[in-house]
Design an enzyme around this catalytic site. Structure first.
Site, PDB file in Angstrom:
ATOM      1  N   HIS A 129       0.849  -1.203   0.000  1.00  0.00           N
ATOM      2  CA  HIS A 129       0.000   0.000   0.000  1.00  0.00           C
ATOM      3  C   HIS A 129       0.886   1.254   0.000  1.00  0.00           C
ATOM      4  O   HIS A 129       0.983   1.960   1.006  1.00  0.00           O
ATOM      5  CB  HIS A 129      -0.890  -0.044   1.251  1.00  0.00           C
ATOM      6  CG  HIS A 129      -2.100   0.829   1.178  1.00  0.00           C
ATOM      7  ND1 HIS A 129      -2.040   2.169   0.906  1.00  0.00           N
ATOM      8  CD2 HIS A 129      -3.407   0.537   1.352  1.00  0.00           C
ATOM      9  CE1 HIS A 129      -3.271   2.664   0.927  1.00  0.00           C
ATOM     10  NE2 HIS A 129      -4.111   1.690   1.185  1.00  0.00           N
ATOM     11  N   GLU A 134      -0.711   1.212  -5.710  1.00  0.00           N
ATOM     12  CA  GLU A 134      -0.489   0.037  -4.866  1.00  0.00           C
ATOM     13  C   GLU A 134      -0.448  -1.228  -5.719  1.00  0.00           C
ATOM     14  O   GLU A 134      -1.432  -1.591  -6.343  1.00  0.00           O
ATOM     15  CB  GLU A 134      -1.626  -0.061  -3.839  1.00  0.00           C
ATOM     16  CG  GLU A 134      -1.912   1.255  -3.139  1.00  0.00           C
ATOM     17  CD  GLU A 134      -3.301   1.305  -2.497  1.00  0.00           C
ATOM     18  OE1 GLU A 134      -3.889   0.242  -2.222  1.00  0.00           O
ATOM     19  OE2 GLU A 134      -3.802   2.426  -2.278  1.00  0.00           O
TER      20      GLU A 134
HETATM   21  C1  BG6 Z   1      -7.077   1.408  -0.442  1.00  0.00           C
HETATM   22  C2  BG6 Z   1      -8.486   0.904  -0.650  1.00  0.00           C
HETATM   23  O1  BG6 Z   1      -6.163   0.438  -0.832  1.00  0.00           O
HETATM   24  O2  BG6 Z   1      -6.884   1.687   0.940  1.00  0.00           O
HETATM   25  C3  BG6 Z   1      -9.468   1.932  -0.126  1.00  0.00           C
HETATM   26  O3  BG6 Z   1      -8.721   0.656  -2.028  1.00  0.00           O
HETATM   27  C4  BG6 Z   1      -9.179   2.255   1.319  1.00  0.00           C
HETATM   28  O4  BG6 Z   1     -10.796   1.425  -0.266  1.00  0.00           O
HETATM   29  C5  BG6 Z   1      -7.721   2.705   1.430  1.00  0.00           C
HETATM   30  O5  BG6 Z   1     -10.038   3.284   1.740  1.00  0.00           O
HETATM   31  C6  BG6 Z   1      -7.288   3.049   2.857  1.00  0.00           C
HETATM   32  O6  BG6 Z   1      -7.608   1.999   3.702  1.00  0.00           O
HETATM   33  P1  BG6 Z   1      -7.326   2.083   5.249  1.00  0.00           P
HETATM   34  O7  BG6 Z   1      -7.884   0.837   5.857  1.00  0.00           O
HETATM   35  O8  BG6 Z   1      -5.833   2.186   5.420  1.00  0.00           O
HETATM   36  O9  BG6 Z   1      -8.011   3.342   5.736  1.00  0.00           O
END
Ligand code: BG6
Length: 342
Positions: free
Chosen positions: A213, A317
């Site tokens: 991510h 990502e």
């Molecule tokens: C992304 C998702 O990878 O991460 C989104 O596609 C999500 O839907 C985002 O909102 C952030 O996620 P988190 O759990 O870290 O707030």
């Protein structure tokens, strides 16, 4: 590194086979113990800050108390080129190239050793997105990882370290399977390499999704272009998961964006990152690419994120998320990502 990667995502677990896969790693092992090791494994205490932030829908108010935080490992290549990994989630929280930070971490990120770190490069495993038996995006980003191999300088001058997460009582409470998740990180002059492997030592087949991510730091997301998506289908999570096809040569972001691009090519280039430079992302066995920016309204709903910060990040990502990795007993899933400042 393999030259070609098909859709085959597993290979038999053979130590010798893995070791001979790349000449780079052979050189790495030869160089072990011969050069300067840079390891800062320190207890890093965050200030005790009380935060309160209401959700946009007014449904709840989050009160957080930042606790003494976790350990960090620093890979130092010299010339102000460093990479810092927080063992909480083995999250890369900083990547500086010639003293220039490449990753976004929210000013409101919470380092309490419990929740995921808002920024850097959290690891999503074994579940991308909401999960019926555990937290969104799985447990890997909220577990404490082991430092399997402290930073070592390779003969090339690059620095490598290795991190590992094994199943434990906590992971078993959500996902009752044995596994070994490791990643080898290599810091080069202008590159950061991730070599990931998931091994299934158990008797049952594993099914999981995986994603890196990555939050890139950018001066203004509206000026970024992302290449490589033309012709790809994508699931638009901002439109109830409708499937579309991308017709543009480059993707730009001017609103809340949350898309899973499917079967993307091995390379993306992101323009106008830090100092107006370009960032190259290369990926192997990570067949999907998620593009995310919460924009202002969604940003307000994220407790550990400042609503004014949304222009300063773009998440691109690399993952294997639109279909799960199926991993039979005794096999290993391998994947890599290379980030390069151009
Ligand atoms: C992304 C998702 O990878 O991460 C989104 O596609 C999500 O839907 C985002 O909102 C952030 O996620 P988190 O759990 O870290 O707030």
């Amino acid at each position: 590194m393999r030259e070609k990667f098909g859709n085959v995502v597993v290979s038999r677990w053979r130590r010798s086979g893995m070791a001979s896969r790349t000449s780079l790693f052979c050189l790495a092992w030869l160089g072990v113990g011969t050069a300067v090791l840079v390891l800062l494994l320190t207890s890093h205490t965050q200030p005790q800050v009380r935060r309160e932030k209401g959700r946009a829908d007014g449904s709840s108010s989050v009160v957080e108390m930042a606790a003494p935080a976790t350990s960090v490992v620093v890979l130092d290549r010299g010339n102000n080129t460093t990479c810092t990994v927080n063992l909480h989630g083995a999250t890369v929280v900083s990547w500086r190239v010639n003293n220039q930070e490449q990753l976004f971490v929210s000013k409101q990120a919470i380092f309490d050793g419990k929740r995921a770190i808002r920024g850097g490069i959290p690891i999503v495993f074994p579940q991308f997105g909401p999960w019926s038996t555990g937290p969104q995006h799985g447990f890997a980003r909220i577990c404490r990882w082991e430092l399997k191999k402290p930073p070592e300088r390779l003969p090339t001058g690059d620095v490598e370290a290795m991190f590992q997460l094994l199943d434990n009582e906590f992971t078993r409470s959500m996902w009752n399977y044995p596994f070994s998740l490791t990643y080898r990180l290599i810091l080069r002059e202008k590159e950061l390499h991730f070599n990931i492997s998931v091994y299934n030592p158990g008797a049952e087949t594993l099914s999981f999704t995986f994603l890196l991510h990555t939050y890139f730091k950018v001066p203004d997301v509206r000026r970024c272009q992302i290449t490589g998506m033309r012709g790809c289908t994508y699931i638009d999570k901002t439109r109830e998961g409708t499937l579309y096809q991308e017709h543009r040569d480059v993707v730009t972001i001017n609103e809340w964006t949350d898309r899973i691009y499917q079967n993307t090519p091995l390379e993306h280039i992101i323009t106008n990152v830090v100092s107006g430079r370009k960032m190259r992302m290369q990926k192997y066995n990570l067949v999907d690419t998620v593009v995310w920016n919460p924009w202002i309204e969604k940003a307000k709903e994220i407790p550990d994120f400042g609503e004014e910060e949304f222009p300063n990040l773009v998440c691109v990502e690399a993952g294997h998320v639109s279909s799960p990795v199926i991993l039979p007993p005794g096999t290993v899933f391998e994947a890599s990502q290379i980030l390069q400042v151009m």
